[in-house]
Design an enzyme around this catalytic site. Structure first.
Site, PDB file in Angstrom:
ATOM      1  N   LYS A  27       5.242   5.672  -1.533  1.00 20.32           N
ATOM      2  CA  LYS A  27       6.095   6.499  -0.677  1.00 20.32           C
ATOM      3  C   LYS A  27       7.549   6.488  -1.128  1.00 20.32           C
ATOM      4  O   LYS A  27       8.351   7.291  -0.635  1.00 20.32           O
ATOM      5  CB  LYS A  27       5.995   6.043   0.784  1.00 20.32           C
ATOM      6  CG  LYS A  27       4.778   6.602   1.495  1.00 20.32           C
ATOM      7  CD  LYS A  27       4.843   6.362   2.978  1.00 20.32           C
ATOM      8  CE  LYS A  27       3.638   7.021   3.669  1.00 20.32           C
ATOM      9  NZ  LYS A  27       3.598   6.699   5.122  1.00 20.32           N
ATOM     10  N   HIS A  59       0.813  -1.225   0.000  1.00 23.37           N
ATOM     11  CA  HIS A  59       0.000   0.000   0.000  1.00 23.37           C
ATOM     12  C   HIS A  59       0.846   1.275   0.000  1.00 23.37           C
ATOM     13  O   HIS A  59       0.425   2.311  -0.518  1.00 23.37           O
ATOM     14  CB  HIS A  59      -0.974   0.009   1.179  1.00 23.37           C
ATOM     15  CG  HIS A  59      -0.355   0.378   2.490  1.00 23.37           C
ATOM     16  ND1 HIS A  59       0.462  -0.487   3.195  1.00 23.37           N
ATOM     17  CD2 HIS A  59      -0.442   1.506   3.236  1.00 23.37           C
ATOM     18  CE1 HIS A  59       0.856   0.089   4.317  1.00 23.37           C
ATOM     19  NE2 HIS A  59       0.325   1.297   4.371  1.00 23.37           N
ATOM     20  N   ASP A  60       2.046   1.224   0.557  1.00 24.31           N
ATOM     21  CA  ASP A  60       2.891   2.418   0.627  1.00 24.31           C
ATOM     22  C   ASP A  60       4.019   2.405  -0.398  1.00 24.31           C
ATOM     23  O   ASP A  60       4.990   3.151  -0.252  1.00 24.31           O
ATOM     24  CB  ASP A  60       3.498   2.556   2.029  1.00 24.31           C
ATOM     25  CG  ASP A  60       2.629   3.375   2.968  1.00 24.31           C
ATOM     26  OD1 ASP A  60       1.685   4.043   2.485  1.00 24.31           O
ATOM     27  OD2 ASP A  60       2.881   3.355   4.193  1.00 24.31           O
ATOM     28  N   HIS A  92      -6.202   3.704   0.270  1.00 19.49           N
ATOM     29  CA  HIS A  92      -6.134   3.577   1.731  1.00 19.49           C
ATOM     30  C   HIS A  92      -6.182   4.906   2.468  1.00 19.49           C
ATOM     31  O   HIS A  92      -6.338   4.926   3.695  1.00 19.49           O
ATOM     32  CB  HIS A  92      -4.887   2.772   2.144  1.00 19.49           C
ATOM     33  CG  HIS A  92      -3.585   3.479   1.932  1.00 19.49           C
ATOM     34  ND1 HIS A  92      -2.939   3.493   0.713  1.00 19.49           N
ATOM     35  CD2 HIS A  92      -2.792   4.183   2.778  1.00 19.49           C
ATOM     36  CE1 HIS A  92      -1.807   4.172   0.827  1.00 19.49           C
ATOM     37  NE2 HIS A  92      -1.691   4.596   2.068  1.00 19.49           N
ATOM     38  N   ASP A  96      -4.203   0.704   8.515  1.00 18.01           N
ATOM     39  CA  ASP A  96      -3.109   1.657   8.359  1.00 18.01           C
ATOM     40  C   ASP A  96      -3.060   2.628   9.537  1.00 18.01           C
ATOM     41  O   ASP A  96      -1.994   2.885  10.112  1.00 18.01           O
ATOM     42  CB  ASP A  96      -3.288   2.418   7.045  1.00 18.01           C
ATOM     43  CG  ASP A  96      -2.139   3.354   6.737  1.00 18.01           C
ATOM     44  OD1 ASP A  96      -0.977   2.962   6.936  1.00 18.01           O
ATOM     45  OD2 ASP A  96      -2.401   4.497   6.302  1.00 18.01           O
TER      46      ASP A  96
END
Length: 429
Positions: free
Chosen positions: A288, A284-285, A337, A364
């Protein structure tokens, strides 16, 4: 995705996942823009020119695409990037030990995933010089041919100056490689480069903005598919690399994945969906990787400008994962998310949120506020639930998901902490 989905429906190509993550790594810093894709391309061309088999070409491609997975976590590495270009021409000093260290760390990150085992060994030694034949071994171990392929490919990838036309630089780059042959580069690999570098198409492909397409067309013959367990294992490795960048998020992705899986189980999702939500939690990240570490590591409040940068990361998660066919559901769950039920989240603001995304959103937040960070302790049960209840009241997150978390808080919290311990244990091996 509905509950009838089975593991037989999963068809994700390993090759696509490698190129996807390679592109993601190249988001990290302007100085290494497309560096991993360039190294993957050059390494594959060299392996092909050397007459290696399809399996060894794929090994070179994977190793090139992921060769600096450990080094990209260090700001120091970027400073070395410019210095390395200077040293390459004017000094014969040995490459510093910390560059060998990042090869070792990359090896540790990738070695336990069977399709990456050989590439991991190559990455371990990819900064070993040929040293007139002494580079056949390093610290008592044999250095694979693929490591010497990477050694040259890594240098070729950084030598073109993007402010000048690449073809006007070819003669100088070829001369630089010839000068380094024997000392830095294995002669057989340098001879292969001499052959491929005569072609203008090689250099135009190297600097093309369509490298994924070029690499896929030339070297994407492998049809190796990941089953659900393989996809999950690979997602765990990628999640670990994502978290590896910052001590502030030491095992955040694994915590979100473990929490999401447990919430999905208690909310009645199928075994396949639970496994897929674990994949989404680990990935999900991934967006980043496009956020500078000085922002990720900032312990205080972010400025409005810094928040604009942070709020891009789910968008990049979506863009990165959208390149992989078969990952559509995982992409949806992962990239939404930070959306809210009241439509005030970011960055897509959809009218409806699927259950998987609502679960990951709660997981999260829960993971972020209960995990210890270097600048603060994680919240206890009372504090955590107060934060989640406030967000439910505001219409941000799903009250039904939070109710499950509240009912089984201690068990889920234990599962989250166990995922952290498991990741720490893997990092020590």
């Amino acid at each position: 995705m509905n509950a009838a989905t089975s593991s037989e429906d999963i068809d994700v190509k390993l090759f696509s996942m490698v190129l996807c993550f390679s592109r993601a790594i190249d988001f990290l810093h302007p100085k290494i823009s497309e560096h991993h894709l360039r190294v993957a391309y050059v390494a594959s061309c060299l392996a092909e020119e050397l007459g290696l088999g399809q399996g060894q070409i794929q090994e070179a491609l994977i190793a090139g695409a992921l060769h600096d997975v450990a080094a990209v976590s260090s700001a120091m590495h970027f400073d070395l990037f410019d210095d390395a270009l200077t040293r390459y021409h004017v000094s014969t000093r040995q490459i510093p030990d910390h560059l060998h260290l990042h090869g070792w760390e990359g090896y540790l990150l990738l070695r336990d995933f069977a399709p990456f085992a050989k590439a991991a060994s190559a990455i371990r030694f990819h900064h070993v010089n040929w040293d007139f034949g002494y580079g056949r071994e390093f610290e008592g171990e044999q250095v694979p041919l693929t490591s010497h392929i990477l050694r040259l490919a890594d240098r070729i990838a950084v030598l073109p100056d993007d402010d000048r036309h690449v073809l006007e630089q070819v003669a100088g780059i070829r001369q630089a490689v010839a000068t380094g042959t024997g000392r830095w580069f294995m002669p057989a690999v340098a001879a292969a480069f001499d052959g491929i570098s005569e072609k203008e198409s090689f250099w135009l492909d190297l600097t093309s903005r369509h490298k994924e397409e070029i690499i896929s067309r030339r070297f994407g013959g492998s049809k190796v598919s990941l089953d659900l367990d393989g996809l999950y294992q690979l997602a765990r490795i990628f999640g670990k690399i994502i978290d590896y960048r910052s001590p502030f998020t030491a095992a955040h992705s694994s915590g979100v994945a473990a929490t999401s899986e447990e919430l999905a189980h208690r909310l009645g999702m199928s075994p396949t969906e639970r496994r897929l939500i674990g994949v989404a939690g680990n990935l999900h990240d991934i967006g980043k990787l496009a956020v500078p570490t000085e922002i990720l590591d900032k312990p205080g409040k972010l400025t409005p400008q810094e928040m604009f940068i942070v709020r891009q990361h789910p968008y990049y998660t979506h863009r990165i994962l959208s390149t992989v066919r078969g990952l559509e559901t995982v992409n949806t769950w992962a990239s939404l998310h930070h959306e809210r039920l009241d439509g005030r989240g970011y960055p897509f603001r959809p009218r409806e949120l699927p259950l998987g995304s609502r679960i990951i959103a709660v997981a999260d937040i829960f993971t972020a506020i209960t995990e210890n960070r270097p600048y603060r302790r994680g919240m206890d049960r009372t504090q955590c639930l107060a934060v989640l209840d406030k967000l439910v009241a505001e219409g941000a997150i799903d009250g039904d998901v939070v109710a499950v978390l509240r009912h089984d808080f201690d068990q889920i919290h234990h599962i989250r902490r166990r995922s952290l311990q498991a990741q720490a244990s893997e990092g020590d091996t």
